[in-house]
Every structure is written in structure tokens, then in C-alpha cells.
Design a protein around this motif. Structure first.
Motif, PDB file in Angstrom:
ATOM      1  N   ASP A 108       0.809  -1.216   0.000  1.00  0.00           N
ATOM      2  CA  ASP A 108       0.000   0.000   0.000  1.00  0.00           C
ATOM      3  C   ASP A 108       0.846   1.271   0.000  1.00  0.00           C
ATOM      4  O   ASP A 108       0.324   2.371   0.078  1.00  0.00           O
ATOM      5  CB  ASP A 108      -0.956   0.005   1.199  1.00  0.00           C
ATOM      6  N   ILE A 109       2.165   1.125  -0.058  1.00  0.00           N
ATOM      7  CA  ILE A 109       3.071   2.264  -0.158  1.00  0.00           C
ATOM      8  C   ILE A 109       3.922   2.066  -1.401  1.00  0.00           C
ATOM      9  O   ILE A 109       4.615   1.046  -1.547  1.00  0.00           O
ATOM     10  CB  ILE A 109       3.981   2.375   1.088  1.00  0.00           C
ATOM     11  N   LEU A 110       3.864   3.027  -2.325  1.00  0.00           N
ATOM     12  CA  LEU A 110       4.583   2.916  -3.594  1.00  0.00           C
ATOM     13  C   LEU A 110       4.383   1.536  -4.213  1.00  0.00           C
ATOM     14  O   LEU A 110       5.341   0.783  -4.445  1.00  0.00           O
ATOM     15  CB  LEU A 110       6.080   3.176  -3.384  1.00  0.00           C
ATOM     16  N   PRO A 111       3.142   1.166  -4.477  1.00  0.00           N
ATOM     17  CA  PRO A 111       2.861  -0.203  -4.926  1.00  0.00           C
ATOM     18  C   PRO A 111       3.565  -0.616  -6.211  1.00  0.00           C
ATOM     19  O   PRO A 111       3.784  -1.804  -6.446  1.00  0.00           O
ATOM     20  CB  PRO A 111       1.339  -0.199  -5.107  1.00  0.00           C
ATOM     21  N   GLU A 112       3.931   0.355  -7.055  1.00  0.00           N
ATOM     22  CA  GLU A 112       4.587   0.013  -8.319  1.00  0.00           C
ATOM     23  C   GLU A 112       6.104   0.152  -8.258  1.00  0.00           C
ATOM     24  O   GLU A 112       6.798  -0.213  -9.200  1.00  0.00           O
ATOM     25  CB  GLU A 112       4.051   0.913  -9.441  1.00  0.00           C
ATOM     26  N   TYR A 113       6.601   0.697  -7.134  1.00  0.00           N
ATOM     27  CA  TYR A 113       8.016   1.056  -7.088  1.00  0.00           C
ATOM     28  C   TYR A 113       8.805   0.301  -6.019  1.00  0.00           C
ATOM     29  O   TYR A 113       8.311   0.053  -4.921  1.00  0.00           O
ATOM     30  CB  TYR A 113       8.178   2.555  -6.831  1.00  0.00           C
ATOM     31  N   LYS A 114      10.018   0.014  -6.366  1.00  0.00           N
ATOM     32  CA  LYS A 114      10.980  -0.522  -5.412  1.00  0.00           C
ATOM     33  C   LYS A 114      12.046   0.544  -5.171  1.00  0.00           C
ATOM     34  O   LYS A 114      12.558   1.150  -6.114  1.00  0.00           O
ATOM     35  CB  LYS A 114      11.631  -1.791  -5.981  1.00  0.00           C
ATOM     36  N   LEU A 115      12.361   0.783  -3.919  1.00  0.00           N
ATOM     37  CA  LEU A 115      13.371   1.768  -3.573  1.00  0.00           C
ATOM     38  C   LEU A 115      14.741   1.117  -3.458  1.00  0.00           C
ATOM     39  O   LEU A 115      14.896   0.082  -2.815  1.00  0.00           O
ATOM     40  CB  LEU A 115      13.028   2.444  -2.237  1.00  0.00           C
ATOM     41  N   GLU A 116      15.720   1.729  -4.090  1.00  0.00           N
ATOM     42  CA  GLU A 116      17.094   1.267  -3.977  1.00  0.00           C
ATOM     43  C   GLU A 116      17.983   2.454  -3.607  1.00  0.00           C
ATOM     44  O   GLU A 116      17.606   3.611  -3.804  1.00  0.00           O
ATOM     45  CB  GLU A 116      17.570   0.644  -5.301  1.00  0.00           C
ATOM     46  N   MET A 117      19.155   2.155  -3.079  1.00  0.00           N
ATOM     47  CA  MET A 117      20.056   3.224  -2.641  1.00  0.00           C
ATOM     48  C   MET A 117      21.485   2.933  -3.043  1.00  0.00           C
ATOM     49  O   MET A 117      21.987   1.827  -2.858  1.00  0.00           O
ATOM     50  CB  MET A 117      19.973   3.393  -1.116  1.00  0.00           C
ATOM     51  N   ASP A 118      22.144   3.956  -3.596  1.00  0.00           N
ATOM     52  CA  ASP A 118      23.584   3.935  -3.787  1.00  0.00           C
ATOM     53  C   ASP A 118      24.184   4.797  -2.690  1.00  0.00           C
ATOM     54  O   ASP A 118      23.735   5.934  -2.480  1.00  0.00           O
ATOM     55  CB  ASP A 118      23.970   4.513  -5.152  1.00  0.00           C
ATOM     56  N   SER A 119      25.184   4.300  -1.979  1.00  0.00           N
ATOM     57  CA  SER A 119      25.716   5.061  -0.847  1.00  0.00           C
ATOM     58  C   SER A 119      27.230   4.977  -0.781  1.00  0.00           C
ATOM     59  O   SER A 119      27.852   4.101  -1.380  1.00  0.00           O
ATOM     60  CB  SER A 119      25.120   4.554   0.467  1.00  0.00           C
ATOM     61  N   ASP A 120      27.801   5.921  -0.027  1.00  0.00           N
ATOM     62  CA  ASP A 120      29.241   5.930   0.192  1.00  0.00           C
ATOM     63  C   ASP A 120      29.540   6.653   1.500  1.00  0.00           C
ATOM     64  O   ASP A 120      28.663   7.289   2.098  1.00  0.00           O
ATOM     65  CB  ASP A 120      29.958   6.611  -0.975  1.00  0.00           C
ATOM     66  N   ASP A 121      30.794   6.579   1.924  1.00  0.00           N
ATOM     67  CA  ASP A 121      31.239   7.103   3.218  1.00  0.00           C
ATOM     68  C   ASP A 121      31.767   8.533   3.060  1.00  0.00           C
ATOM     69  O   ASP A 121      32.593   8.815   2.198  1.00  0.00           O
ATOM     70  CB  ASP A 121      32.337   6.189   3.762  1.00  0.00           C
ATOM     71  N   SER A 122      31.297   9.447   3.921  1.00  0.00           N
ATOM     72  CA  SER A 122      31.786  10.829   3.905  1.00  0.00           C
ATOM     73  C   SER A 122      32.860  11.069   4.959  1.00  0.00           C
ATOM     74  O   SER A 122      33.512  12.116   4.953  1.00  0.00           O
ATOM     75  CB  SER A 122      30.628  11.796   4.165  1.00  0.00           C
ATOM     76  N   GLN A 123      33.007  10.142   5.901  1.00  0.00           N
ATOM     77  CA  GLN A 123      33.920  10.287   7.048  1.00  0.00           C
ATOM     78  C   GLN A 123      33.649  11.569   7.840  1.00  0.00           C
ATOM     79  O   GLN A 123      34.511  12.062   8.551  1.00  0.00           O
ATOM     80  CB  GLN A 123      35.382  10.261   6.579  1.00  0.00           C
ATOM     81  N   CYS A 124      32.450  12.110   7.691  1.00  0.00           N
ATOM     82  CA  CYS A 124      32.043  13.355   8.350  1.00  0.00           C
ATOM     83  C   CYS A 124      32.983  14.500   7.962  1.00  0.00           C
ATOM     84  O   CYS A 124      33.288  15.384   8.775  1.00  0.00           O
ATOM     85  CB  CYS A 124      32.008  13.182   9.872  1.00  0.00           C
ATOM     86  N   LYS A 125      33.453  14.465   6.702  1.00  0.00           N
ATOM     87  CA  LYS A 125      34.322  15.518   6.171  1.00  0.00           C
ATOM     88  C   LYS A 125      33.604  16.210   5.017  1.00  0.00           C
ATOM     89  O   LYS A 125      33.170  15.543   4.069  1.00  0.00           O
ATOM     90  CB  LYS A 125      35.649  14.928   5.693  1.00  0.00           C
ATOM     91  N   PRO A 126      33.471  17.544   5.063  1.00  0.00           N
ATOM     92  CA  PRO A 126      32.691  18.243   4.025  1.00  0.00           C
ATOM     93  C   PRO A 126      33.249  18.067   2.622  1.00  0.00           C
ATOM     94  O   PRO A 126      32.488  17.914   1.664  1.00  0.00           O
ATOM     95  CB  PRO A 126      32.748  19.709   4.484  1.00  0.00           C
ATOM     96  N   GLY A 127      34.587  18.103   2.480  1.00  0.00           N
ATOM     97  CA  GLY A 127      35.168  17.936   1.153  1.00  0.00           C
ATOM     98  C   GLY A 127      34.863  16.572   0.564  1.00  0.00           C
ATOM     99  O   GLY A 127      34.448  16.451  -0.599  1.00  0.00           O
ATOM    100  N   LEU A 128      35.049  15.536   1.372  1.00  0.00           N
ATOM    101  CA  LEU A 128      34.778  14.176   0.918  1.00  0.00           C
ATOM    102  C   LEU A 128      33.282  13.980   0.690  1.00  0.00           C
ATOM    103  O   LEU A 128      32.871  13.304  -0.254  1.00  0.00           O
ATOM    104  CB  LEU A 128      35.305  13.164   1.937  1.00  0.00           C
ATOM    105  N   GLY A 129      32.455  14.573   1.560  1.00  0.00           N
ATOM    106  CA  GLY A 129      31.005  14.458   1.396  1.00  0.00           C
ATOM    107  C   GLY A 129      30.538  15.068   0.084  1.00  0.00           C
ATOM    108  O   GLY A 129      29.668  14.514  -0.606  1.00  0.00           O
ATOM    109  N   THR A 130      31.112  16.212  -0.281  1.00  0.00           N
ATOM    110  CA  THR A 130      30.763  16.859  -1.550  1.00  0.00           C
ATOM    111  C   THR A 130      31.222  16.011  -2.729  1.00  0.00           C
ATOM    112  O   THR A 130      30.523  15.883  -3.744  1.00  0.00           O
ATOM    113  CB  THR A 130      31.399  18.258  -1.629  1.00  0.00           C
ATOM    114  N   LYS A 131      32.398  15.395  -2.589  1.00  0.00           N
ATOM    115  CA  LYS A 131      32.899  14.506  -3.633  1.00  0.00           C
ATOM    116  C   LYS A 131      31.970  13.312  -3.820  1.00  0.00           C
ATOM    117  O   LYS A 131      31.678  12.904  -4.950  1.00  0.00           O
ATOM    118  CB  LYS A 131      34.302  14.029  -3.267  1.00  0.00           C
ATOM    119  N   VAL A 132      31.475  12.764  -2.716  1.00  0.00           N
ATOM    120  CA  VAL A 132      30.528  11.645  -2.784  1.00  0.00           C
ATOM    121  C   VAL A 132      29.244  12.081  -3.477  1.00  0.00           C
ATOM    122  O   VAL A 132      28.668  11.339  -4.284  1.00  0.00           O
ATOM    123  CB  VAL A 132      30.226  11.098  -1.373  1.00  0.00           C
ATOM    124  N   LEU A 133      28.783  13.308  -3.175  1.00  0.00           N
ATOM    125  CA  LEU A 133      27.568  13.818  -3.823  1.00  0.00           C
ATOM    126  C   LEU A 133      27.747  13.855  -5.334  1.00  0.00           C
ATOM    127  O   LEU A 133      26.870  13.393  -6.083  1.00  0.00           O
ATOM    128  CB  LEU A 133      27.257  15.218  -3.297  1.00  0.00           C
TER     129      LEU A 133
END
Length: 352
Positions: free
Chosen positions: A68-93
């Protein structure tokens, strides 16, 4: 009129039907995929990704098992580690954005990374949802027009801090903070609030990587009511920096790899603090005796006036030592807190 118990039972069954995920054996056909990006701090100043990434993965699985939630869709995620560093986080983005498939939304945590990611993401009309960004600055809609967060703002605790100050009639407040926008804006908000209540922030200390000098300045200026805001790794350095130096120096003096073989090692901090208690008492006593034209070195085992001055000074001595807060009762006993904890059927409670 029906049985009220039966009505409540029916409502309960209906509720269970609404919220219970479909059994694993149910046929759920979701032939379309929506991909989101995930930026998780798996290490660094706040390694919140260690707990948050598994929780996100579990939630994605639960949502995908719902018809009953997003009945036609499957959610997937691509993720990576930012190490809580803004430069690395922006690079991951950028990596998430330029690698297919297209990301519909980006999840991120850690305020300093959320700030950079949310500011850049608006250029791609991309919504950012933070599970760990608490910086008050992130509430600025002009600066972060597509940003949302499930984590409350860092200023949430300031009204509570203010009530504590008022309850105990504390008027002179000191602060120590890590030099990050999250903590700077939190302290700025606190400063406005205390001023409106006729209070003052009399000592302000900040540090970038090493809190040693900031802590030393707080002690030198005799700060008593201190508000500290910093990440977890820096919190350990602020609260334990005196103790860490003590342990390193003592272990070097003992020159052993197994301190458990050293009798009295657990009591060493108490001995260390005893010397400081003595020094503080002597310092205070010397000032009092000087007003009467006397000196500590005049003591000769018969001069009760000097004994009384030292006793009075020791009796009123209070300081934060290696072993914790040091103060004495009228009987000369160390004032200390006892904390009792109990575990009953895997539940935990604390009795102070």
C-alpha cells in the motif's frame, strides 16, 4: 448494542492489518525502481553511519515489502562514506549525481556535510533529507531551499539550558565549543537568550583540533557554569585531556607494559589530586595569613593559627581533578556521587 469488547477487538485486528508488513511469501510486483543517494559518516568526528546505515537499509526493506506504499516502485540506494568531512562528502555527492541511475533524493548525516551537500544540491533541484544534521544554520530556507531533516536543530536544548540557569540562579555562564558552524550558531542563539534574561556569557573559548589551551583558559578564569558543544571525538578530548596526559606520564614513569601488576595503580589519580588539594589549600591559607602579617613557613608545630588557616582552606577547597570533582565534607570525607544501575529482564534503569 454490540459488545464493546468485540468492537475494540475488531478495531485492533483492523489496525494490525493496516500496519503489519506483508508476509515474505506474498507476491509483490514492483517493476519500477526509484534510486536515492546515501551519504553516511562511517568514521570521523561523528561516525553516526555505523548505526544509521543499517537502520536505513532495514527501512528500505520494510517499505519495499508494503503493497500500500509505492505499490509500483521498489526503492534502492547507492551510498558511500563521507567520514564526516565536508570535502569528501561533496565529492561523494558529485559521484552519486554523475553515476547512473539518476538519484531522486539524497540522504545525508553529520551537520558539516549536510551543509555542503544541501547548498550544492539545490543546483540540481535535488531534495536533501538529513537524519543527523542538527546545525541551526540549516534552518535558513534561502540558503538551503530543498533541505529537510528528521534530526532536531541544535538550538533545541537552549531553552532547557536557560531554565536550568534560572532554577539555580546562575547569572555568569561560560562556553567552550569546537570551531564548526553547527556549534557557533548554537552558542550564538544561547547568547541571545541569556542576555534577554539578564545573564552574561563571561568566558568564551573555542578550539579547532586541540582543546588543551581552551580548557586551560577556562580553569585559569575560574569558570564554574560551563556549556560545551562539540562532536563526540572532541568531547572525549575536552573531558579527558587532563586525565589522558596523567595516564601517559604515569605509565612512562612506571615503565611497565602491564599496569595491573602495579599495586596502587587504580588509586594513583587520588594521590595526584591529593597534592593539588594541598596546593590549593596552601595557596588560600597563605593569602589569609598574609593579611595578618604571617607566613606558612612560620609554622612550628605549636602555631594553631596557621593550622586553623590551613584547615579552613582545605575545608573549602573545590576543584575538578583527575579523579573527578574534589571537595570535602565537614568531617573531611571526599564528597562523591554514587550511581546505582540495575538490569531487569534486559531493561535498564538508573537510580541516583
Amino acid at each position: 448494542m454490540g459488545n464493546p469488547c468485540e468492537s475494540r477487538y475488531f478495531a485492533f485486528v483492523l489496525l494490525m492489518l493496516l500496519v503489519t508488513p506483508c508476509p515474505s511469501g506474498s507476491q509483490i510486483i514492483k517493476n519500477k525502481t526509484l534510486t536515492i543517494g546515501g551519504i553516511f559518516p562511517m568514521s570521523g568526528s561523528w561516525a553516526g553511519g555505523e548505526g544509521c546505515l543499517p537502520a536505513v537499509q532495514m527501512a528500505l526493506s520494510d517499505v519495499n515489502n508494503q503493497t500500500d506504499i509505492l505499490p509500483e516502485y521498489k526503492l534502492e540506494m547507492d551510498s558511500d562514506d563521507s567520514q564526516c568531512k565536508p570535502g569528501l562528502g561533496t565529492k561523494v555527492l558529485y559521484k552519486l549525481l554523475y553515476n547512473k541511475p539518476t538519484k531522486l533524493l539524497v540522504l545525508c548525516g553529520c551537520s558539516i556535510v549536510s551543509t555542503f551537500v544541501a547548498q550544492a544540491a539545490k543546483m540540481w533541484k535535488l531534495v536533501v533529507l538529513s537524519y543527523g544534521g542538527s546545525s541551526p544554520a540549516l534552518s535558513n530556507r534561502e540558503r538551503f531551499p530543498t533541505f529537510f531533516r528528521t534530526h532536531p536543530s541544535g538550538t533545541l536544548h537552549n531553552p532547557i539550558r536557560l531554565k536550568v540557569f534560572k532554577k539555580f540562579n546562575w547569572k555568569r555562564i561560560s562556553t567552550i565549543q569546537e570551531t564548526q558552524e553547527l556549534f557557533t550558531s548554537t552558542i550564538e542563539d544561547l547568547e541571545k537568550r541569556v542576555k534577554r534574561e539578564g545573564m552574561d556569557i563571561v568566558v568564551r573559548q573555542s578550539f579547532l583540533t586541540d582543546p588543551t589551551n581552551a580548557v586551560r583558559n577556562l580553569r585559569r578564569q575560574d569558570a564554574r557554569i560551563i556549556v560545551g558543544v562539540f562532536y563526540e571525538d572532541m568531547a572525549r578530548r575536552v573531558f579527558c585531556q587532563t586525565a589522558q596526559q596523567f595516564t601517559e606520564r604515569l605509565d612512562k614513569m612506571l615503565n611497565t607494559s602491564d599496569t595491573s601488576l602495579i599495586t596502587g595503580y587504580p588509586e594513583a589519580p587520588l594521590a595526584y589530586d591529593a597534592v593539588w588539594a594541598m596546593a590549593f589549600a596552601f595557596h588560600k591559607a597563605a593569602a589569609k595569613l598574609g593579611e595578618r602579617g604571617m607566613q606558612l613557613e612560620d609554622f612550628d608545630y605549636n602555631n594553631e593559627e596557621i593550622t586553623d588557616a590551613i584547615y579552613s582552606a582545605m575545608n573549602s577547597t573545590k576543584f575538578l581533578g583527575i579523579s573527578g570533582n574534589v571537595a570535602f565534607t565537614a568531617k573531611g570525607d571526599r564528597i562523591a556521587w554514587t550511581q546505582v544501575e540495575q538490569f531487569i529482564s534486559k531493561s535498564h534503569s538508573r537510580l541516583d
